[in-house]
Design a protein around this motif. Structure first.
Motif, PDB file in Angstrom:
ATOM      1  N   SER A 144      -3.315   2.225   0.754  1.00 39.20           N
ATOM      2  CA  SER A 144      -2.778   1.146   1.593  1.00 39.20           C
ATOM      3  C   SER A 144      -1.659   0.447   0.845  1.00 39.20           C
ATOM      4  CB  SER A 144      -3.866   0.119   1.914  1.00 39.20           C
ATOM      5  OG  SER A 144      -4.936   0.711   2.607  1.00 39.20           O
ATOM      6  N   VAL A 145      -0.673  -0.027   1.585  1.00 43.21           N
ATOM      7  CA  VAL A 145       0.326  -0.916   1.003  1.00 43.21           C
ATOM      8  C   VAL A 145      -0.125  -2.344   1.276  1.00 43.21           C
ATOM      9  CG1 VAL A 145       1.822  -0.871   3.058  1.00 43.21           C
ATOM     10  CG2 VAL A 145       2.775  -1.468   0.821  1.00 43.21           C
ATOM     11  N   VAL A 146      -0.065  -3.174   0.231  1.00 40.32           N
ATOM     12  CA  VAL A 146      -0.531  -4.555   0.353  1.00 40.32           C
ATOM     13  C   VAL A 146       0.543  -5.491  -0.191  1.00 40.32           C
ATOM     14  CG1 VAL A 146      -2.988  -3.992   0.227  1.00 40.32           C
ATOM     15  CG2 VAL A 146      -1.721  -4.407  -1.890  1.00 40.32           C
ATOM     16  N   GLY A 147       0.538  -6.715   0.338  1.00 42.02           N
ATOM     17  CA  GLY A 147       1.500  -7.710  -0.109  1.00 42.02           C
ATOM     18  C   GLY A 147       1.240  -9.031   0.580  1.00 42.02           C
ATOM     19  N   ASN A 148       2.142  -9.963   0.389  1.00 36.76           N
ATOM     20  CA  ASN A 148       2.004 -11.251   1.066  1.00 36.76           C
ATOM     21  C   ASN A 148       2.007 -11.084   2.585  1.00 36.76           C
ATOM     22  OD1 ASN A 148       1.961 -12.624  -1.383  1.00 36.76           O
ATOM     23  ND2 ASN A 148       4.195 -12.843  -1.435  1.00 36.76           N
ATOM     24  N   PHE A 149       2.695 -10.043   3.053  1.00 37.04           N
ATOM     25  CA  PHE A 149       2.831  -9.839   4.497  1.00 37.04           C
ATOM     26  C   PHE A 149       1.506  -9.476   5.152  1.00 37.04           C
ATOM     27  CE2 PHE A 149       3.923  -6.001   2.188  1.00 37.04           C
ATOM     28  CZ  PHE A 149       3.143  -5.031   2.783  1.00 37.04           C
ATOM     29  N   ASN A 150       0.529  -9.020   4.386  1.00 35.76           N
ATOM     30  CA  ASN A 150      -0.792  -8.733   4.974  1.00 35.76           C
ATOM     31  C   ASN A 150      -1.919  -9.337   4.134  1.00 35.76           C
ATOM     32  OD1 ASN A 150      -1.019  -6.991   2.779  1.00 35.76           O
ATOM     33  ND2 ASN A 150      -0.856  -5.130   3.998  1.00 35.76           N
ATOM     34  N   GLY A 178      13.110  -7.931  -0.356  1.00 39.26           N
ATOM     35  CA  GLY A 178      12.561  -9.102  -1.015  1.00 39.26           C
ATOM     36  C   GLY A 178      11.056  -9.186  -0.950  1.00 39.26           C
ATOM     37  N   GLU A 179      10.416  -8.433  -0.033  1.00 40.00           N
ATOM     38  CA  GLU A 179       8.959  -8.452   0.053  1.00 40.00           C
ATOM     39  C   GLU A 179       8.351  -7.896  -1.238  1.00 40.00           C
ATOM     40  OE1 GLU A 179       6.829  -9.543   2.196  1.00 40.00           O
ATOM     41  OE2 GLU A 179       7.951  -9.850   4.074  1.00 40.00           O
ATOM     42  N   VAL A 180       7.287  -8.531  -1.726  1.00 39.96           N
ATOM     43  CA  VAL A 180       6.554  -7.998  -2.867  1.00 39.96           C
ATOM     44  C   VAL A 180       5.396  -7.162  -2.340  1.00 39.96           C
ATOM     45  CG1 VAL A 180       7.219  -9.867  -4.403  1.00 39.96           C
ATOM     46  CG2 VAL A 180       5.123 -10.080  -3.074  1.00 39.96           C
ATOM     47  N   TYR A 181       5.052  -6.122  -3.081  1.00 39.97           N
ATOM     48  CA  TYR A 181       4.016  -5.209  -2.617  1.00 39.97           C
ATOM     49  C   TYR A 181       3.432  -4.427  -3.778  1.00 39.97           C
ATOM     50  CZ  TYR A 181       7.316  -1.323  -3.159  1.00 39.97           C
ATOM     51  OH  TYR A 181       8.175  -0.404  -3.676  1.00 39.97           O
ATOM     52  N   LYS A 182       2.259  -3.891  -3.546  1.00 30.46           N
ATOM     53  CA  LYS A 182       1.635  -2.907  -4.418  1.00 30.46           C
ATOM     54  C   LYS A 182       0.867  -1.923  -3.531  1.00 30.46           C
ATOM     55  CE  LYS A 182       0.943  -5.462  -8.766  1.00 30.46           C
ATOM     56  NZ  LYS A 182      -0.083  -5.972  -9.725  1.00 30.46           N
ATOM     57  N   TYR A 183       0.255  -0.946  -4.176  1.00 30.04           N
ATOM     58  CA  TYR A 183      -0.581  -0.005  -3.453  1.00 30.04           C
ATOM     59  C   TYR A 183      -2.045  -0.205  -3.853  1.00 30.04           C
ATOM     60  CZ  TYR A 183       3.749   2.346  -2.224  1.00 30.04           C
ATOM     61  OH  TYR A 183       4.994   2.621  -1.737  1.00 30.04           O
ATOM     62  N   SER A 187     -10.077   5.925  -4.670  1.00 30.15           N
ATOM     63  CA  SER A 187     -10.136   7.234  -5.315  1.00 30.15           C
ATOM     64  C   SER A 187     -11.094   8.166  -4.584  1.00 30.15           C
ATOM     65  CB  SER A 187     -10.567   7.080  -6.777  1.00 30.15           C
ATOM     66  OG  SER A 187     -11.894   6.593  -6.848  1.00 30.15           O
ATOM     67  N   ALA A 188     -11.088   9.415  -4.987  1.00 27.09           N
ATOM     68  CA  ALA A 188     -11.926  10.415  -4.323  1.00 27.09           C
ATOM     69  C   ALA A 188     -13.403  10.097  -4.461  1.00 27.09           C
ATOM     70  CB  ALA A 188     -11.628  11.800  -4.898  1.00 27.09           C
ATOM     71  N   ASP A 189     -13.770   9.400  -5.533  1.00 25.85           N
ATOM     72  CA  ASP A 189     -15.181   9.055  -5.711  1.00 25.85           C
ATOM     73  C   ASP A 189     -15.530   7.709  -5.112  1.00 25.85           C
ATOM     74  OD1 ASP A 189     -13.844   7.461  -7.476  1.00 25.85           O
ATOM     75  OD2 ASP A 189     -14.850   8.190  -9.276  1.00 25.85           O
ATOM     76  N   GLY A 190     -14.623   7.161  -4.281  1.00 28.87           N
ATOM     77  CA  GLY A 190     -14.929   5.957  -3.535  1.00 28.87           C
ATOM     78  C   GLY A 190     -14.722   4.655  -4.280  1.00 28.87           C
ATOM     79  N   VAL A 191     -14.009   4.694  -5.426  1.00 25.68           N
ATOM     80  CA  VAL A 191     -13.766   3.489  -6.221  1.00 25.68           C
ATOM     81  C   VAL A 191     -12.371   2.952  -5.895  1.00 25.68           C
ATOM     82  CG1 VAL A 191     -13.548   2.532  -8.547  1.00 25.68           C
ATOM     83  CG2 VAL A 191     -15.285   4.285  -8.061  1.00 25.68           C
ATOM     84  N   VAL A 192     -12.277   1.670  -5.585  1.00 28.39           N
ATOM     85  CA  VAL A 192     -10.972   1.045  -5.346  1.00 28.39           C
ATOM     86  C   VAL A 192     -10.313   0.786  -6.695  1.00 28.39           C
ATOM     87  CG1 VAL A 192      -9.770  -0.945  -4.409  1.00 28.39           C
ATOM     88  CG2 VAL A 192     -11.727  -0.001  -3.195  1.00 28.39           C
ATOM     89  N   GLN A 193      -9.115   1.344  -6.875  1.00 36.03           N
ATOM     90  CA  GLN A 193      -8.382   1.185  -8.130  1.00 36.03           C
ATOM     91  C   GLN A 193      -7.718  -0.185  -8.193  1.00 36.03           C
ATOM     92  OE1 GLN A 193      -8.544   3.924 -10.424  1.00 36.03           O
ATOM     93  NE2 GLN A 193     -10.088   4.302  -8.845  1.00 36.03           N
ATOM     94  N   PRO A 194      -7.358  -0.626  -9.414  1.00 37.21           N
ATOM     95  CA  PRO A 194      -6.540  -1.848  -9.504  1.00 37.21           C
ATOM     96  C   PRO A 194      -5.249  -1.668  -8.706  1.00 37.21           C
ATOM     97  CG  PRO A 194      -7.297  -1.138 -11.683  1.00 37.21           C
ATOM     98  CD  PRO A 194      -7.636  -0.041 -10.733  1.00 37.21           C
ATOM     99  N   PHE A 195      -4.759  -2.739  -8.113  1.00 35.55           N
ATOM    100  CA  PHE A 195      -3.490  -2.651  -7.386  1.00 35.55           C
ATOM    101  C   PHE A 195      -2.435  -1.999  -8.284  1.00 35.55           C
ATOM    102  CE2 PHE A 195      -4.252  -6.555  -4.415  1.00 35.55           C
ATOM    103  CZ  PHE A 195      -5.107  -5.780  -3.650  1.00 35.55           C
ATOM    104  N   LYS A 196      -1.683  -1.058  -7.718  1.00 30.46           N
ATOM    105  CA  LYS A 196      -0.685  -0.310  -8.479  1.00 30.46           C
ATOM    106  C   LYS A 196       0.725  -0.664  -8.035  1.00 30.46           C
ATOM    107  CE  LYS A 196      -3.453   2.413 -10.920  1.00 30.46           C
ATOM    108  NZ  LYS A 196      -3.465   2.425 -12.405  1.00 30.46           N
ATOM    109  N   ALA A 197       1.613  -0.866  -9.007  1.00 36.01           N
ATOM    110  CA  ALA A 197       3.031  -0.997  -8.701  1.00 36.01           C
ATOM    111  C   ALA A 197       3.558   0.348  -8.224  1.00 36.01           C
ATOM    112  CB  ALA A 197       3.798  -1.472  -9.933  1.00 36.01           C
ATOM    113  N   ASP A 198       4.666   0.322  -7.516  1.00 34.82           N
ATOM    114  CA  ASP A 198       5.249   1.536  -6.941  1.00 34.82           C
ATOM    115  C   ASP A 198       5.948   2.346  -8.043  1.00 34.82           C
ATOM    116  OD1 ASP A 198       6.502   3.488  -5.453  1.00 34.82           O
ATOM    117  OD2 ASP A 198       7.281   2.099  -3.948  1.00 34.82           O
ATOM    118  N   PRO A 199       5.535   3.592  -8.307  1.00 42.32           N
ATOM    119  CA  PRO A 199       6.222   4.406  -9.316  1.00 42.32           C
ATOM    120  C   PRO A 199       7.700   4.612  -9.011  1.00 42.32           C
ATOM    121  CG  PRO A 199       4.118   5.385  -8.719  1.00 42.32           C
ATOM    122  CD  PRO A 199       4.377   4.287  -7.728  1.00 42.32           C
TER     123      PRO A 199
END
Length: 722
Positions: A144-150, A178-183, A187-199
């Protein structure tokens, strides 16, 4: 509830569904058209026809999931709860953006313009303006993409998986630059990873904040066509290349505004003006690819596609490069494809697996720097890095890439003991995948951006670093001459009384000077971590320290090889460089420091204007020893040559004693003294040869002519025929 299977509804609502686009949005079903929307926090949701304005309320299914009949046509959504009502475009009403060709090239690892399809792009899509997000996370169950907008809620913009490529995408209507966001990645084993910056993000928040920021490319209107047209000639092995290495954050600061660093706009004026005044041909930037930790100086980047926001926006960085080009100055970027930091918001276990790095720490962990090593054998990773090199050369018109820590890439046992590394498929220590990667980068860079140069920071005797790829080499244009740097600094740091016992420390370099196309680097690495400043390395009292340093710079500029000097050393900064501060510009109030600056400025001009001093930097026909063996006197004499140009004879007396010395010369007549490091203008004693010497027919050191020359103490003098 009958319209959606309960298990799927719950998976969508909880952000565990791996194909949200198969349910959300409008779909034709056996029962007719169905519209499903996920709007957490809403109590009522309506679909509103764009054509007629007709409304249809959707039924609440579970946990913010709404569904209802909709017979087709464009729509918007309206949501309401006890606090407010809001209208919005539904991201699931829009089709995919990526095409089949992009998918194919990404899957093959051959998408040379990867930045044009991955990352965050402001676009028009199906008549609506918004931002298209795309990211590679092949092992993820959901992205998912996440940010202030959601409100940073990973349920609201779950992305579309694109086949077997491992790419996820979504178009979010209504978003702007100008929107800030992360992903957010499940994961495949059902664990939510720390928010990731866009590579492949093109911008980022100001540190210590770590989110990516939507930035538009191509906003700057370039005016550097004249420079680009002549760049190949300006960066040729026969051209004068004198590089000013700069850490933008500490070159100069604005002290009356809290000590802030200069902006790209200010650097386009102040730094470029200074470089032009000093006669350098190029600026080399310590890494400006976005990095979280100031103390890494940029060498632990996370945003490889983003110029750091510390100095401004991407278009302002482009304007800085353009300003340099308009003044005839090239710009080189320190590029770090060898490793990346372990910060949670970075590439480490990006999708819950060792994606960009090796899984085995014997291959994937740098013990020296506590960083992770890219898996060059994975085609998508190699594509990510290769495209990044082309990105900087094409989007920002950079003139070269200096590749950091090449030795650590070439060898699997770099800085490792037995048992701590994994041999290659042949049982050897060479990193075959990294070698292939470097070859491909150089081939693509030189083929795709005419006139650029690549430079290797490589400290071993690896063969063929600057040999073309088609001839079996790595394909770099230049290599830093670390051997010359170490030997010459060791020699000049010795008390002159001991130098006669170490005479070969200056002559040894000539045995390999032309084995590669070399740059002579006095870089930031020589003035950090307790090494002191260049002035501090010099022996003797105050005046002798300055005389030794003036002689060293003159020797460096006269020696074969392109030149590189780190900022502050041109005016003899007295203390070790510290990235938190700024250069000690006040030292220029002192005549000795001001004289050193004048010496470097004049050396640059002499080097640039005198073909004999630069044409043969990488050509053995441009250099010959005249006197290489007088260790007792610590005197060195050599000749620099260029076709169709007057030769230059260089004589160095590296003791505190003045000498009258007979030097061999290639021709008779008057020879002008064109440079003397002991000039009073530079802070010296002003001893010399009254401007000229006369060569007579006395053969000396294999030369048919010679002249008596006065060599001031701790000095370098240069002569050319009148």
């Amino acid at each position: 509830m009958s319209m959606i299977l309960s298990a799927e509804a719950l998976a969508l609502a909880e952000g565990r569904h791996d194909d949200p686009f198969s349910i959300l949005g409008w779909h034709q079903t056996p029962e007719g058209g169905r519209l499903v929307a996920l709007v957490p926090g809403a109590e009522h949701v309506w679909a509103i026809s764009r054509e007629t304005g007709a409304e249809a309320e959707l039924q609440h299914v579970t946990n913010g999931l709404f569904a209802g009949k909709w017979e087709g046509g464009r729509y918007r959504l309206r949501a309401r709860n006890a606090q407010s009502t809001w209208d919005f475009e539904d991201a699931y009403a829009f089709g995919p953006v990526l095409g089949e060709i992009d998918e194919y090239l990404i899957g093959e690892g051959t998408h040379r313009r990867l930045w044009q399809v991955l990352g965050a792009h402001v676009i028009w899509h199906e008549g609506i303006r918004g931002v298209h997000f795309a990211v590679w996370a092949p092992s993820a169950r959901r992205v998912s993409v996440v940010g202030n907008f959601n409100i940073w809620d990973g349920r609201r913009h779950q992305m579309r998986r694109r086949g077997a490529t491992g790419v996820w995408e979504i178009f979010v209507p209504g978003l702007m630059a100008g929107e800030v966001y992360k992903y957010e990645i499940l994961s495949a084993d059902g664990v939510v990873q720390p928010f990731k910056a866009d590579p492949v993000g093109f911008g980022a928040e100001h540190p210590p904040q770590t989110a990516s920021q939507v930035r538009e490319l191509g906003l700057h209107l370039w005016g550097d066509g004249a420079w680009i047209g002549q760049r190949q000639k300006m960066q040729d092995i026969h051209a004068p290349i004198s590089i000013y290495e700069v850490h933008l954050g500490s070159w100069r600061r604005v002290w009356d505004q809290g000590g802030r660093a200069l902006s790209y706009h200010e650097l386009a004026g102040q730094l470029v003006d200074y470089v032009v005044e000093m006669g350098f041909t190029h600026i080399e930037l310590l890494p400006i690819t976005e990095f979280p930790f100031d103390g890494s100086w940029g060498y632990q980047p996370i945003g490889l596609y983003a110029p750091t926001i510390r100095h401004g926006r991407p278009e302002e960085f482009a304007a800085f490069v353009d300003a340099a080009h308009r003044r005839g100055v090239g710009v080189i970027l320190d590029w770090v494809p060898g490793h990346f930091p372990t910060d949670d918001h970075g590439l480490r276990r990006f999708d819950g697996t060792a994606l960009y790095e090796h899984a085995d720490p014997k291959e994937g962990f740098h013990q020296d720097w506590n960083t992770l090593i890219y898996n060059y054998g994975r085609r998508e990773v190699k594509n990510f890095l290769l495209a990044n090199a082309l990105f900087w050369l094409e989007e920002y018109h950079l003139d070269g890439l200096r590749v950091d820590a090449v030795a650590s890439m070439l060898y699997r046992d770099y800085s490792r003991r037995d048992g701590e590394w994994v041999p290659n498929i042949h049982g050897g220590r060479e990193n075959l995948e990294a070698i292939d990667f470097l070859k491909e980068v150089n081939a693509e860079a030189y083929g795709g951006a005419p006139g650029i140069m690549t430079v290797a920071e490589e400290s071993t005797a690896f063969s063929g670093v600057t040999r073309p790829v088609h001839l079996g080499g790595l394909g770099f244009g230049y290599k830093w001459n670390m051997g010359w740097m170490n030997d010459s600094l060791r020699y000049f740091s010795r008390d002159p009384i001991h130098r006669r016992w170490h005479h070969n420390e200056l002559t040894f370099a000539s045995s390999y000077t032309y084995s590669e196309n070399f740059i002579l680097p006095i870089s930031h690495d020589e003035v950090v971590h307790g090494k002191g400043s260049m002035l501090g390395k010099m022996p003797g009292d105050g005046l002798q320290k300055f005389a030794n340093l003036r002689a060293f710079y003159a020797y460096q500029w006269a020696h074969p090889g392109k030149k590189l000097l780190f900022m502050g050393q041109e005016f003899a900064q007295g203390r070790e460089w510290a990235h938190q501060g700024a250069l000690d510009w006040h030292l220029l109030d002192d005549p000795l420091h001001r004289g050193m600056q004048a010496l470097v400025r004049d050396l640059n001009k002499l080097y640039r204007d005198t073909p004999a001093l630069h044409w043969g930097d990488c050509d053995p026909s441009g250099f010959d020893w005249i006197e290489a063996d007088d260790a007792e006197a610590s005197v060195y004499v050599f000749e620099r040559r260029a076709p169709g140009a007057d030769p230059v004879v260089v004589a160095a007396n590296l003791t505190p004693l003045d000498r009258t010395y007979r030097i061999g010369l290639p021709q008779a007549g008057t020879w002008c003294e064109i440079f003397n490091s002991d000039s009073g203008y530079y802070g010296g004693a002003n001893w010399g040869n009254l401007g000229a010497i006369e060569a007579d027919e006395i053969a000396t050191t294999r030369r048919p002519f010679s002249a008596e020359v006065y060599l001031p103490p701790l000095s370098v003098v240069m002569f050319t025929p009148a």
